[in-house]
Each structure stands twice: as structure tokens, then as C-alpha cells.
Design a protein around this motif. Structure first.
Motif, PDB file in Angstrom:
ATOM      1  N   UNK A  24       0.907  -1.183  -0.051  1.00 55.03           N
ATOM      2  CA  UNK A  24      -0.006   0.168  -0.106  1.00 55.03           C
ATOM      3  C   UNK A  24       0.903   1.238   0.049  1.00 55.03           C
ATOM      4  N   UNK A  25       0.646   2.065  -0.869  1.00 58.15           N
ATOM      5  CA  UNK A  25       1.455   3.205  -0.618  1.00 58.15           C
ATOM      6  C   UNK A  25       1.189   4.301   0.376  1.00 58.15           C
ATOM      7  N   UNK A  26       2.347   4.674   0.962  1.00 54.44           N
ATOM      8  CA  UNK A  26       2.382   5.404   2.353  1.00 54.44           C
ATOM      9  C   UNK A  26       1.221   6.582   2.354  1.00 54.44           C
ATOM     10  N   UNK A  27       1.085   7.086   1.124  1.00 53.65           N
ATOM     11  CA  UNK A  27       0.053   8.408   0.823  1.00 53.65           C
ATOM     12  C   UNK A  27      -1.156   7.877   1.311  1.00 53.65           C
ATOM     13  N   UNK A  28      -1.627   6.638   0.996  1.00 55.10           N
ATOM     14  CA  UNK A  28      -3.015   6.167   1.449  1.00 55.10           C
ATOM     15  C   UNK A  28      -3.273   6.505   2.841  1.00 55.10           C
ATOM     16  N   UNK A  29      -2.377   5.910   3.650  1.00 50.08           N
ATOM     17  CA  UNK A  29      -3.018   5.694   5.259  1.00 50.08           C
ATOM     18  C   UNK A  29      -2.776   7.322   5.757  1.00 50.08           C
ATOM     19  N   UNK A  30      -1.822   8.021   5.423  1.00 55.81           N
ATOM     20  CA  UNK A  30      -1.777   9.614   5.546  1.00 55.81           C
ATOM     21  C   UNK A  30      -3.060  10.032   5.272  1.00 55.81           C
ATOM     22  N   UNK A  31      -3.539   9.903   3.985  1.00 56.16           N
ATOM     23  CA  UNK A  31      -4.588  10.764   3.444  1.00 56.16           C
ATOM     24  C   UNK A  31      -5.901  10.289   4.375  1.00 56.16           C
ATOM     25  N   UNK A  32      -5.914   9.057   4.681  1.00 53.20           N
ATOM     26  CA  UNK A  32      -7.129   8.904   5.449  1.00 53.20           C
ATOM     27  C   UNK A  32      -7.280   9.596   6.631  1.00 53.20           C
ATOM     28  N   UNK A  33      -6.065   9.670   7.363  1.00 52.56           N
ATOM     29  CA  UNK A  33      -6.086  10.483   8.710  1.00 52.56           C
ATOM     30  C   UNK A  33      -6.497  11.742   8.334  1.00 52.56           C
ATOM     31  N   UNK A  34      -5.893  12.333   7.340  1.00 51.01           N
ATOM     32  CA  UNK A  34      -6.323  13.624   7.031  1.00 51.01           C
ATOM     33  C   UNK A  34      -7.565  14.224   6.825  1.00 51.01           C
ATOM     34  N   UNK A  35      -8.151  13.149   6.174  1.00 48.38           N
ATOM     35  CA  UNK A  35      -9.676  13.267   6.022  1.00 48.38           C
ATOM     36  C   UNK A  35     -10.736  12.946   7.003  1.00 48.38           C
ATOM     37  N   UNK A  36     -10.301  12.066   7.708  1.00 41.81           N
ATOM     38  CA  UNK A  36     -11.411  11.477   8.643  1.00 41.81           C
ATOM     39  C   UNK A  36     -10.768  11.765  10.457  1.00 41.81           C
ATOM     40  N   UNK A  37      -9.590  11.885  10.682  1.00 36.23           N
ATOM     41  CA  UNK A  37      -8.985  11.778  12.090  1.00 36.23           C
ATOM     42  C   UNK A  37      -8.196  12.633  12.544  1.00 36.23           C
ATOM     43  N   UNK A  38      -8.437  13.873  12.059  1.00 37.59           N
ATOM     44  CA  UNK A  38      -7.648  15.036  12.639  1.00 37.59           C
ATOM     45  C   UNK A  38      -8.028  15.307  13.966  1.00 37.59           C
ATOM     46  N   UNK A  39      -7.081  15.932  14.675  1.00 35.82           N
ATOM     47  CA  UNK A  39      -7.338  16.482  16.170  1.00 35.82           C
ATOM     48  C   UNK A  39      -8.236  17.739  15.834  1.00 35.82           C
ATOM     49  N   UNK A  40      -8.200  18.589  14.947  1.00 35.78           N
ATOM     50  CA  UNK A  40      -9.021  19.624  14.790  1.00 35.78           C
ATOM     51  C   UNK A  40     -10.515  19.213  14.413  1.00 35.78           C
ATOM     52  N   UNK A  41     -10.620  18.407  13.574  1.00 34.19           N
ATOM     53  CA  UNK A  41     -11.959  17.736  13.249  1.00 34.19           C
ATOM     54  C   UNK A  41     -12.430  17.313  14.546  1.00 34.19           C
ATOM     55  N   UNK A  42     -11.853  16.657  15.383  1.00 34.67           N
ATOM     56  CA  UNK A  42     -12.456  15.987  16.722  1.00 34.67           C
ATOM     57  C   UNK A  42     -12.810  17.091  17.572  1.00 34.67           C
ATOM     58  N   UNK A  43     -12.003  18.022  17.833  1.00 36.30           N
ATOM     59  CA  UNK A  43     -12.267  19.045  18.752  1.00 36.30           C
ATOM     60  C   UNK A  43     -13.336  19.856  18.296  1.00 36.30           C
ATOM     61  N   UNK A  44     -13.453  20.271  17.008  1.00 40.55           N
ATOM     62  CA  UNK A  44     -14.680  20.910  16.583  1.00 40.55           C
ATOM     63  C   UNK A  44     -15.937  20.203  16.870  1.00 40.55           C
ATOM     64  N   UNK A  45     -15.898  18.935  16.596  1.00 38.97           N
ATOM     65  CA  UNK A  45     -17.328  18.092  17.011  1.00 38.97           C
ATOM     66  C   UNK A  45     -17.523  18.295  18.504  1.00 38.97           C
ATOM     67  N   UNK A  46     -16.364  18.026  19.377  1.00 33.36           N
ATOM     68  CA  UNK A  46     -16.536  18.321  20.556  1.00 33.36           C
ATOM     69  C   UNK A  46     -17.367  19.420  21.123  1.00 33.36           C
ATOM     70  N   UNK A  47     -16.706  20.771  20.637  1.00 32.10           N
ATOM     71  CA  UNK A  47     -17.305  22.001  20.708  1.00 32.10           C
ATOM     72  C   UNK A  47     -18.919  21.991  20.399  1.00 32.10           C
ATOM     73  N   UNK A  48     -19.147  21.496  19.226  1.00 28.41           N
ATOM     74  CA  UNK A  48     -20.782  21.421  18.875  1.00 28.41           C
ATOM     75  C   UNK A  48     -21.293  20.617  20.029  1.00 28.41           C
ATOM     76  N   UNK A  49     -20.979  19.498  20.391  1.00 29.10           N
ATOM     77  CA  UNK A  49     -21.590  18.774  21.420  1.00 29.10           C
ATOM     78  C   UNK A  49     -21.595  19.435  22.735  1.00 29.10           C
TER      79      UNK A  49
END
Length: 358
Positions: free
Chosen positions: A323-348
Motif C-alpha cells: 500500500x502506498x504510504x500516501x494512502x494511510x496518511x490521506x485517510x487520517x487527514x480526511x477523517x481523524x484529525x485533532x481539529x476535526x475532533x475538537x470542533x465536534x466536541x465544541x458542537x456537542x
């Protein structure tokens, strides 16, 4: 907002992290403070002093009651319950806009306590009997519940979750887990060294695949370590210690494949996305939320392969290496970043606060 964060007490919320719960609670406090919130961390008193800590107990209970977690010890239970009860009282009187409850305690879920402060409860575990009833009885205005994956939500509510429950995927800071374009040809495993984490399976699979393997993490189960892991060390299998921060990220990032071997219904698997952020593809077991988290970034095998499991994992290692290493990296940037998580927390937090105050 003025936010109370209530943590699990087995370990301090401090580096090097004992596990994912401590890592995420630390990241939550750090991230919310960076966004300008007034945060108080209710945790073991030996947690990271960079945060305003209101001690629930003086030191984490693995120090004062070693190796008694999950053993029904009456003294430990009384110690923890007394700490949480007093902390919940302080939170109720503390003028907080919201409580983010990350504890594995029934006490913050009691209706009389939920009536005092808007609460978001994050469930980090399967539906243990000690929590199941209290969770189901806690669905009142001003309370929101999160799980870390769709798989975990189905486990808690197989017939469908109530609307107060939502999936809040964990997140990591990509800057703390920097991408590396190529690996060194070896395998790496990271986590709590305990039977449920399957460290022994990683060792067997790496040997079968002919790859060197380095293990990182805290030795949680000393008997397991001495019986099944320590005798395997030497040659291509080594233990790199319990690292954190840049040191651990550097070690993970230089590997060519990450082995993820949960032997329980893993609710999420933070270690997997840490490796993926570095660009390291994953080979492992399809337990709990593993497939949901790893996706196209790895190859997973069912855990019921019996004696052939080590060979199946070895094959998954070979597939993951392609698997090209860009694939796992891109998945994290799309779904699992800390900024995305924190924004969801603030909304909750905002939703819980509005519901509590009608």
C-alpha cells in the motif's frame, strides 16, 4: 466556555501515556485550552501540571492499588468512588458550562448529578455490566453520549441507538505524527502490553513474515510479559521501551508496516491512526472497530483463523507493505484529525448546554 474534563484514574493524564484514554484526555485538555476555553482537568493528582488539575484522587490508583483494576477489590472501589463523588460535587458547584465525562464511573451518570450541569459523556469501553444500566438511564435533557466508532455504537445499542448518542471518532495532530515517505523495511507494534492487545500475535506474525519487529508500550500485565513476550525477545524481535512524543513518533514513522492485533472488541484503536498519520500501512485483526478505522490503509484478517492465524497475519503484512504510504496518511487527514475532533466536541458542548438550559 468553562469546561470540566473528568478523566479515568487508573493512570495519570501525562506523558508517556499508558493508553489511548490518557492520550486523548491530554489532547482534549491541550486542544480546548489552545482554542481559548477555560478548562479544569479533574484527574489523578499526578497528571500533567501544565493543566489546571483538580485532583480526584492524590495519585493514579495503579500506584496506590497496583494491579487491582478489574479484580473487584473493595478498597479500590471505595477509594475511587469517594474521589469521583467529591469531584462531581465540586463540578456541580463550580460554575461550569459543561462537563465532558471520560470516566469509567457510574457516578457522573446519576440523574441527580446530570441535572446540575450540561454533560457530554464519551464511552471508551464496551458495555460492561457495571455501566450499562446507568448509561441507559442517563438519557435526560442536557446529556449527550458519544462512542468512538459505529462498531462500538452497535455493540452498545444493537437494536439502534437513541438520538442523544453520536459517533465521535478520535483524532490526532498530524504535526505530532509527521509523514515519512518511506520506511526501513521493518514492522512496529505499539500499545499496552497485555493479552487483550495481542502482542504475542504480532511477534508470531512478524517471525512468520520474516520481518524485524520492535514493540513499544507500557507493560501492563507483568505475568503475560514474562511468560509470552520477554522469552521471544532477541534477534529480530526487540522491545523499544515506553516512549512518548517525538521519540515514539519517530520510531513509528520509520517502520514499513504497523501491526494492530486487538484480541477484544476494540472500540477504536488510537495507535492505528497514529501510525497511519506517519504514512505507515496497517496489518492486523478485524476486531471491533479495526476495519472502520483502518479502511483502505491496511489489510486485516478475521480472528477465527485458529492455528493458521499467524500465517494469515503474515500474509496481511505482505499485502499491507504494497500500500502506498500516501494512502494511510490521506485517510487520517480526511477523517481523524485533532481539529476535526475538537470542533465536534465544541458542537456537542453547545448542544448539551442549550438542551440543559431549555
Amino acid at each position: 466556555m468553562r469546561i470540566a474534563l473528568l478523566a479515568h484514574l487508573r493512570h495519570p493524564v501525562a506523558r508517556p501515556f499508558a493508553g489511548g484514554m490518557e492520550a486523548q484526555c491530554w489532547a482534549l485538555a491541550d486542544g480546548l485550552m489552545a482554542r481559548g476555553h477555560d478548562v479544569v482537568l479533574f484527574a489523578a493528582g499526578d497528571s500533567d501540571p501544565r493543566f489546571p488539575v483538580d485532583p480526584v484522587i492524590p495519585v493514579h490508583h495503579e500506584r496506590s492499588f497496583p494491579e487491582l483494576e478489574h479484580r473487584g477489590d473493595a478498597g479500590l472501589k471505595a477509594h475511587v468512588d469517594a474521589g469521583y463523588a467529591a469531584a462531581c460535587d465540586r463540578i456541580a458547584a463550580g460554575g461550569f458550562d459543561v462537563l465532558h465525562n471520560n470516566a469509567l464511573s457510574r457516578l457522573p451518570l446519576e440523574r441527580r448529578r446530570l441535572a446540575g450541569v450540561a454533560t457530554v459523556t464519551s464511552l471508551h469501553v464496551p458495555p460492561y455490566d457495571a455501566l450499562r444500566w446507568f448509561v441507559s438511564d442517563s438519557l435526560v435533557p442536557g446529556h449527550r453520549i458519544t462512542v468512538t466508532s459505529e462498531a462500538q455504537r452497535r455493540t452498545w445499542w444493537p437494536e439502534g441507538a437513541p438520538p442523544e448518542v453520536s459517533v465521535l471518532h478520535n483524532g490526532v495532530d498530524p504535526a505530532a505524527w509527521p509523514f515519512r515517505e518511506r520506511g526501513d523495511g521493518g514492522a512496529v507494534w505499539s500499545g499496552r502490553i497485555a493479552p487483550i492487545k495481542g502482542t504475542h500475535l504480532a511477534v508470531a506474525a512478524a517471525r512468520r513474515a520474516g520481518l524485524p519487529l520492535t514493540l513499544f508500550g507500557s507493560i501492563e500485565d507483568r505475568d503475560y510479559w514474562e511468560a509470552q513476550i520477554a522469552p521471544q525477545l532477541g534477534g529480530s524481535i526487540r522491545y523499544g521501551g515506553h516512549l512518548s512524543g517525538d521519540a515514539l513518533a519517530g520510531e513509528i514513522g520509520r517502520a514499513s508496516v504497523f501491526l494492530f492485533t486487538p484480541c477484544w472488541d476494540e472500540p477504536f484503536g488510537l495507535v492505528a491512526i497514529e501510525a497511519m498519520a506517519c504514512g505507515v500501512p496497517v496489518a492486523g485483526l478485524a476486531m471491533g472497530a479495526a476495519a472502520e478505522v483502518v479502511g483502505e490503509a491496511g489489510h486485516l484478517v478475521p480472528p477465527d483463523a485458529g492455528p493458521a492465524l499467524a500465517q494469515a497475519l503474515a500474509q496481511a503484512i505482505g499485502d499491507a507493505l504494497a500500500i502506498p504510504r500516501t494512502v494511510p496518511h490521506a485517510r487520517v487527514l480526511r477523517l481523524f484529525t485533532r481539529d476535526r475532533w475538537l470542533t465536534r466536541c465544541e458542537d456537542l458542548y453547545a448542544r448539551a448546554h442549550r438542551a440543559a438550559h431549555g
